[in-house]
Design a protein around this motif. Sequence first.
Motif, mmCIF file in Angstrom:
data_model
loop_
_atom_site.group_PDB
_atom_site.id
_atom_site.type_symbol
_atom_site.label_atom_id
_atom_site.label_comp_id
_atom_site.label_asym_id
_atom_site.label_seq_id
_atom_site.Cartn_x
_atom_site.Cartn_y
_atom_site.Cartn_z
ATOM 1 N N ALA A 213 0.511 -1.060 0.240
ATOM 2 C CA ALA A 213 -0.305 -0.112 -0.205
ATOM 3 C C ALA A 213 1.250 1.111 -0.021
ATOM 4 N N VAL A 214 0.694 1.952 -0.862
ATOM 5 C CA VAL A 214 1.576 3.077 -1.205
ATOM 6 C C VAL A 214 0.788 4.332 -0.863
ATOM 7 N N MET A 215 1.404 4.855 0.574
ATOM 8 C CA MET A 215 0.902 5.595 1.238
ATOM 9 C C MET A 215 1.729 7.767 0.590
ATOM 10 N N HIS A 216 0.667 8.499 0.424
ATOM 11 C CA HIS A 216 1.472 9.523 0.270
ATOM 12 C C HIS A 216 0.187 10.865 0.547
ATOM 13 N N ALA A 217 0.764 11.689 2.415
ATOM 14 C CA ALA A 217 0.054 12.648 2.310
ATOM 15 C C ALA A 217 -1.061 12.237 3.521
ATOM 16 N N GLY A 218 -1.422 11.083 3.724
ATOM 17 C CA GLY A 218 -2.292 10.565 4.741
ATOM 18 C C GLY A 218 -3.184 9.801 3.539
ATOM 19 N N ARG A 219 -2.858 9.637 2.573
ATOM 20 C CA ARG A 219 -4.010 9.256 1.144
ATOM 21 C C ARG A 219 -3.525 8.243 0.483
ATOM 22 N N LEU A 220 -3.725 6.278 0.423
ATOM 23 C CA LEU A 220 -3.241 5.328 -0.604
ATOM 24 C C LEU A 220 -3.942 5.922 -1.532
ATOM 25 N N GLN A 221 -2.765 5.782 -2.678
ATOM 26 C CA GLN A 221 -2.147 5.891 -3.871
ATOM 27 C C GLN A 221 -2.385 4.688 -5.201
ATOM 28 N N GLN A 222 -1.638 3.842 -4.580
ATOM 29 C CA GLN A 222 -1.582 2.426 -5.357
ATOM 30 C C GLN A 222 -2.027 1.227 -4.183
ATOM 31 N N TYR A 223 -2.510 0.186 -4.145
ATOM 32 C CA TYR A 223 -2.739 -1.287 -3.986
ATOM 33 C C TYR A 223 -2.743 -2.083 -4.621
ATOM 34 N N GLY A 224 -1.034 -3.161 -4.602
ATOM 35 C CA GLY A 224 -1.629 -3.827 -5.470
ATOM 36 C C GLY A 224 0.289 -4.663 -5.424
ATOM 37 N N THR A 225 0.273 -5.909 -6.061
ATOM 38 C CA THR A 225 1.481 -6.312 -5.766
ATOM 39 C C THR A 225 2.485 -5.700 -5.860
ATOM 40 N N PRO A 226 3.707 -6.366 -5.888
ATOM 41 C CA PRO A 226 5.032 -5.529 -6.287
ATOM 42 C C PRO A 226 5.604 -5.369 -7.216
ATOM 43 N N TYR A 227 5.130 -6.036 -8.006
ATOM 44 C CA TYR A 227 5.069 -6.400 -9.505
ATOM 45 C C TYR A 227 4.403 -4.670 -10.034
ATOM 46 N N GLU A 228 3.207 -4.959 -9.753
ATOM 47 C CA GLU A 228 2.288 -3.823 -10.000
ATOM 48 C C GLU A 228 2.531 -2.315 -9.277
ATOM 49 N N VAL A 229 2.964 -2.393 -8.936
ATOM 50 C CA VAL A 229 3.350 -1.139 -8.455
ATOM 51 C C VAL A 229 4.769 -0.508 -8.899
ATOM 52 N N TYR A 230 5.476 -1.163 -9.044
ATOM 53 C CA TYR A 230 6.592 -1.048 -9.511
ATOM 54 C C TYR A 230 6.756 -0.600 -10.954
ATOM 55 N N ALA A 231 5.784 -1.694 -11.255
ATOM 56 C CA ALA A 231 6.389 -2.236 -13.217
ATOM 57 C C ALA A 231 4.842 -1.003 -13.923
ATOM 58 N N LYS A 232 3.706 -0.928 -13.319
ATOM 59 C CA LYS A 232 2.206 -0.241 -13.281
ATOM 60 C C LYS A 232 1.614 0.675 -12.586
ATOM 61 N N PRO A 233 2.745 1.821 -12.252
ATOM 62 C CA PRO A 233 2.779 2.475 -11.650
ATOM 63 C C PRO A 233 0.931 3.639 -11.460
ATOM 64 N N ALA A 234 -0.016 3.941 -10.338
ATOM 65 C CA ALA A 234 -0.862 3.965 -10.360
ATOM 66 C C ALA A 234 -1.267 5.624 -11.052
ATOM 67 N N ASN A 235 -0.093 6.425 -10.777
ATOM 68 C CA ASN A 235 0.030 7.601 -10.876
ATOM 69 C C ASN A 235 1.742 8.173 -10.305
ATOM 70 N N ARG A 236 1.943 9.308 -10.576
ATOM 71 C CA ARG A 236 3.307 10.262 -11.029
ATOM 72 C C ARG A 236 3.954 9.840 -9.697
ATOM 73 N N LEU A 237 3.179 9.869 -8.560
ATOM 74 C CA LEU A 237 3.727 9.817 -7.104
ATOM 75 C C LEU A 237 4.488 8.311 -6.890
ATOM 76 N N VAL A 238 3.667 7.704 -7.362
ATOM 77 C CA VAL A 238 4.034 6.298 -7.038
ATOM 78 C C VAL A 238 5.002 5.898 -8.268
ATOM 79 N N ALA A 239 4.963 6.556 -9.250
ATOM 80 C CA ALA A 239 5.966 6.082 -10.110
ATOM 81 C C ALA A 239 7.791 6.541 -9.524
ATOM 82 N N ASP A 240 7.238 7.705 -9.152
ATOM 83 C CA ASP A 240 9.015 8.644 -8.848
ATOM 84 C C ASP A 240 9.119 7.547 -7.432
#
Length: 374
Positions: A213-240
């Motif tokens: 569960a990738v979080m930023h400023a108190g909000r959930l940005q993406q919830y997924g498998t390690p591959y999903e959050v690394y290779a298919k980030p939901a937004n720019r914050l997660v990618a960066d």
Amino acid sequence: MAGITIEALSKTYGSHDTDAAAVDDLDLAIEDNQFVTLLGPSGCGKTTTLRLIAGYIMPDAGTIHVDGRLVSSPGSVVSPDRRGMGMVFQNYAVWPHKTVFENVAFGPKLRKIAAAKLRSQVEDTLGLVNLTGLEGRYPNELSGGQQQRVALARSLVVEPEILLLDEPLSNLDAKLREHMRHELKQLQRRTGITFVYVTHDQTEALALSDRIAVMHAGRLQQYGTPYEVYAKPANRLVADFMGLVNLMPATVAAVRGERGVVDLGAGLRLDLALPSGIAAGERVEVAIRPENVRLGTEAGDGDAHAHAHARAEIVDRTFLGNLTEYYLELGSGQTVRAQTHPRQEFAIGDRVAIAVDTSLCSVFRSEKDAAQAA
């Protein structure tokens, strides 16, 4: 064992003038027997979320259920000792004046477990964390890794359904941290306990987790498998945040359904999946991982999935042991970071062909355009 369901969870700190949402409208479903990591930078809300799950603080809004049982809501919190959870802290929190055995036996003694059963339970737990034979030592006679195992054993000996871990490896050196990562994952598999783990370390999260569960400023940005959050980030914050990435400005040259051609300049045009609603002519950012940039002496060298080629000049290089990192300047003036096998060698000043694996790129609206749309 048990799963955790979090719905619309919020917690705010501060006065009315300085209100800050530590956790903001969080929804999260943690399945039984999973290793789930709450990941993000300092101040993102991950530790507050863990403390809400543990029952140390009360939510302002929302609910937490454990195995279908309501344990937290505004005005009503089941106490930590009645949640069936164990907690492992960053600073170990072991008793310095007690032996390993006495530290681990502390919890069962409070529960008035019979002496024979207590000894058997403690010995079994010490074996589980590879501390057999160290029962009589004091914490100052142990390494950092061994002290961390004592803290783990103390939480496991009471047979929790859920184990909460708040950056437990941050005080260890890099080599020991890597070793303990492997031990933690094996421990979770052997016990079947649901682990909820907090860290700001992306490598740690990728290595350990079933889901992140990738979080930023108190909000959930993406919830997924390690591959999903690394290779298919939901937004720019997660990618960066998820490791090294080239975030390169570009223009959408053409749109064909859900895909389109994105022009990065210097002849580098990529055929990529696009966010919904993107039109030709819009400015975007393209996320390209350094390991997905192939280098060669001729255009066309590289991976079969690479469909875009350009020429670039190597302006810097760093040898990192298992790989070499290059900084390349495109004709457009943009700089691209690439990582290659150390046996593939180029010199500063060399002109090379670069190819991008388009199957592993992501496209986001430019920050300026996204802010205007919001």
